[in-house]
Design a protein around this motif. Structure first.
Motif, PDB file in Angstrom:
ATOM      1  N   THR A  35       0.833  -1.201   0.000  1.00 35.36           N
ATOM      2  CA  THR A  35       0.000   0.000   0.000  1.00 35.36           C
ATOM      3  C   THR A  35       0.869   1.253   0.000  1.00 35.36           C
ATOM      4  O   THR A  35       2.029   1.205   0.425  1.00 35.36           O
ATOM      5  N   PRO A  36       0.309   2.380  -0.421  1.00 38.78           N
ATOM      6  CA  PRO A  36       1.043   3.634  -0.300  1.00 38.78           C
ATOM      7  C   PRO A  36       1.431   3.933   1.155  1.00 38.78           C
ATOM      8  O   PRO A  36       2.488   4.508   1.401  1.00 38.78           O
ATOM      9  N   ALA A  37       0.613   3.511   2.095  1.00 40.60           N
ATOM     10  CA  ALA A  37       0.920   3.743   3.515  1.00 40.60           C
ATOM     11  C   ALA A  37       2.229   3.046   3.906  1.00 40.60           C
ATOM     12  O   ALA A  37       3.003   3.581   4.703  1.00 40.60           O
ATOM     13  N   PHE A  38       2.485   1.867   3.348  1.00 42.06           N
ATOM     14  CA  PHE A  38       3.742   1.172   3.629  1.00 42.06           C
ATOM     15  C   PHE A  38       4.921   2.017   3.146  1.00 42.06           C
ATOM     16  O   PHE A  38       5.915   2.176   3.857  1.00 42.06           O
ATOM     17  N   LEU A  39       4.811   2.561   1.946  1.00 41.24           N
ATOM     18  CA  LEU A  39       5.888   3.396   1.412  1.00 41.24           C
ATOM     19  C   LEU A  39       6.067   4.663   2.240  1.00 41.24           C
ATOM     20  O   LEU A  39       7.195   5.082   2.502  1.00 41.24           O
ATOM     21  N   ARG A  40       4.962   5.263   2.671  1.00 42.44           N
ATOM     22  CA  ARG A  40       5.067   6.441   3.529  1.00 42.44           C
ATOM     23  C   ARG A  40       5.767   6.092   4.840  1.00 42.44           C
ATOM     24  O   ARG A  40       6.559   6.870   5.370  1.00 42.44           O
ATOM     25  N   SER A  41       5.508   4.888   5.356  1.00 46.76           N
ATOM     26  CA  SER A  41       6.146   4.484   6.614  1.00 46.76           C
ATOM     27  C   SER A  41       7.657   4.330   6.446  1.00 46.76           C
ATOM     28  O   SER A  41       8.416   4.597   7.376  1.00 46.76           O
ATOM     29  N   LEU A  42       8.112   3.925   5.266  1.00 46.47           N
ATOM     30  CA  LEU A  42       9.557   3.827   5.012  1.00 46.47           C
ATOM     31  C   LEU A  42      10.179   5.217   4.958  1.00 46.47           C
ATOM     32  O   LEU A  42      11.323   5.406   5.373  1.00 46.47           O
ATOM     33  N   ASP A  43       9.425   6.177   4.456  1.00 50.60           N
ATOM     34  CA  ASP A  43       9.870   7.571   4.439  1.00 50.60           C
ATOM     35  C   ASP A  43       9.944   8.090   5.878  1.00 50.60           C
ATOM     36  O   ASP A  43      10.931   8.706   6.281  1.00 50.60           O
ATOM     37  N   GLU A  44       8.917   7.811   6.673  1.00 49.27           N
ATOM     38  CA  GLU A  44       8.895   8.248   8.073  1.00 49.27           C
ATOM     39  C   GLU A  44      10.020   7.604   8.887  1.00 49.27           C
ATOM     40  O   GLU A  44      10.577   8.226   9.785  1.00 49.27           O
ATOM     41  N   ALA A  45      10.361   6.357   8.548  1.00 48.03           N
ATOM     42  CA  ALA A  45      11.450   5.654   9.230  1.00 48.03           C
ATOM     43  C   ALA A  45      12.815   6.128   8.741  1.00 48.03           C
ATOM     44  O   ALA A  45      13.845   5.663   9.226  1.00 48.03           O
ATOM     45  N   GLU A  46      12.815   7.015   7.752  1.00 49.06           N
ATOM     46  CA  GLU A  46      14.029   7.579   7.159  1.00 49.06           C
ATOM     47  C   GLU A  46      14.906   6.533   6.478  1.00 49.06           C
ATOM     48  O   GLU A  46      16.116   6.688   6.375  1.00 49.06           O
ATOM     49  N   LEU A  47      14.279   5.461   6.018  1.00 51.47           N
ATOM     50  CA  LEU A  47      15.010   4.457   5.248  1.00 51.47           C
ATOM     51  C   LEU A  47      15.088   4.882   3.788  1.00 51.47           C
ATOM     52  O   LEU A  47      16.126   4.771   3.151  1.00 51.47           O
ATOM     53  N   ILE A  48      13.978   5.362   3.274  1.00 49.14           N
ATOM     54  CA  ILE A  48      13.900   5.805   1.883  1.00 49.14           C
ATOM     55  C   ILE A  48      13.374   7.235   1.885  1.00 49.14           C
ATOM     56  O   ILE A  48      12.362   7.525   2.505  1.00 49.14           O
ATOM     57  N   GLU A  49      14.078   8.096   1.188  1.00 52.01           N
ATOM     58  CA  GLU A  49      13.621   9.475   1.047  1.00 52.01           C
ATOM     59  C   GLU A  49      13.308   9.722  -0.423  1.00 52.01           C
ATOM     60  O   GLU A  49      14.210  10.012  -1.219  1.00 52.01           O
ATOM     61  N   PRO A  50      12.039   9.557  -0.799  1.00 47.92           N
ATOM     62  CA  PRO A  50      11.696   9.744  -2.210  1.00 47.92           C
ATOM     63  C   PRO A  50      11.871  11.193  -2.631  1.00 47.92           C
ATOM     64  O   PRO A  50      11.773  12.102  -1.807  1.00 47.92           O
ATOM     65  N   GLN A  51      12.159  11.370  -3.898  1.00 47.47           N
ATOM     66  CA  GLN A  51      12.192  12.734  -4.421  1.00 47.47           C
ATOM     67  C   GLN A  51      10.753  13.209  -4.575  1.00 47.47           C
ATOM     68  O   GLN A  51       9.825  12.408  -4.575  1.00 47.47           O
ATOM     69  N   ARG A  52      10.597  14.483  -4.687  1.00 48.23           N
ATOM     70  CA  ARG A  52       9.257  15.055  -4.835  1.00 48.23           C
ATOM     71  C   ARG A  52       9.132  15.711  -6.203  1.00 48.23           C
ATOM     72  O   ARG A  52      10.057  16.376  -6.663  1.00 48.23           O
ATOM     73  N   SER A  53       7.975  15.508  -6.823  1.00 45.52           N
ATOM     74  CA  SER A  53       7.702  16.175  -8.090  1.00 45.52           C
ATOM     75  C   SER A  53       7.432  17.647  -7.802  1.00 45.52           C
ATOM     76  O   SER A  53       7.316  18.052  -6.635  1.00 45.52           O
ATOM     77  N   SER A  54       7.297  18.437  -8.838  1.00 46.19           N
ATOM     78  CA  SER A  54       7.018  19.862  -8.634  1.00 46.19           C
ATOM     79  C   SER A  54       5.694  20.056  -7.905  1.00 46.19           C
ATOM     80  O   SER A  54       5.500  21.057  -7.221  1.00 46.19           O
ATOM     81  N   GLY A  55       4.789  19.093  -8.002  1.00 46.84           N
ATOM     82  CA  GLY A  55       3.515  19.159  -7.298  1.00 46.84           C
ATOM     83  C   GLY A  55       3.567  18.579  -5.895  1.00 46.84           C
ATOM     84  O   GLY A  55       2.555  18.516  -5.204  1.00 46.84           O
TER      85      GLY A  55
END
Length: 112
Positions: A35-55
């Motif tokens: 789920t997207p929530a799983f990916l957000r949790s990896l961001d919150e855990a600071e394991l993965i920091e996705p880049q952000r689009s202009s939006g």
């Protein structure tokens, strides 16, 4: 754990770049079967920091998705998310140390 940003110039370079943020959160979650929530949790855990689009939307690279897949496998086996992130981090640090040690051993053999 996210490598530095690369800025390839051509479409071919972008396709070959493991670190190019080509995947939206929805597509990444679909590819991982999560789920997207799983990916957000990896961001919150600071394991993965996705880049952000202009939006402001999260974008993931192939290398980040491989990392997420490793964590997901551990979580699916019953490991807690924080522990799974730590395990993956330590595994990568160990591999990096082994690679570094191997390079040093090779250079010592060449000069010795």
């Amino acid at each position: 754990m996210t490598p530095e940003t690369h800025d390839p110039q051509t479409a071919d370079e972008k396709f070959d770049d493991e670190h190019y943020p080509a995947y939206t959160m929805g597509r990444a979650a679909e590819m991982l079967g999560t789920t997207p929530a799983f990916l957000r949790s990896l961001d919150e855990a600071e394991l993965i920091e996705p880049q952000r689009s202009s939006g402001g939307h999260r974008r993931y690279s192939r290398s980040q998705l491989r990392l997420a897949a490793r964590v997901r496998e551990l979580v699916d086996q019953g490991t807690g998310l924080d522990a799974a992130c730590r395990i993956v981090t330590l595994e990568d640090q160990l591999q990096e140390a082994r690679n570094h040690s191997g390079r040093q051993d090779g250079s010592e053999l060449a000069t010795g």
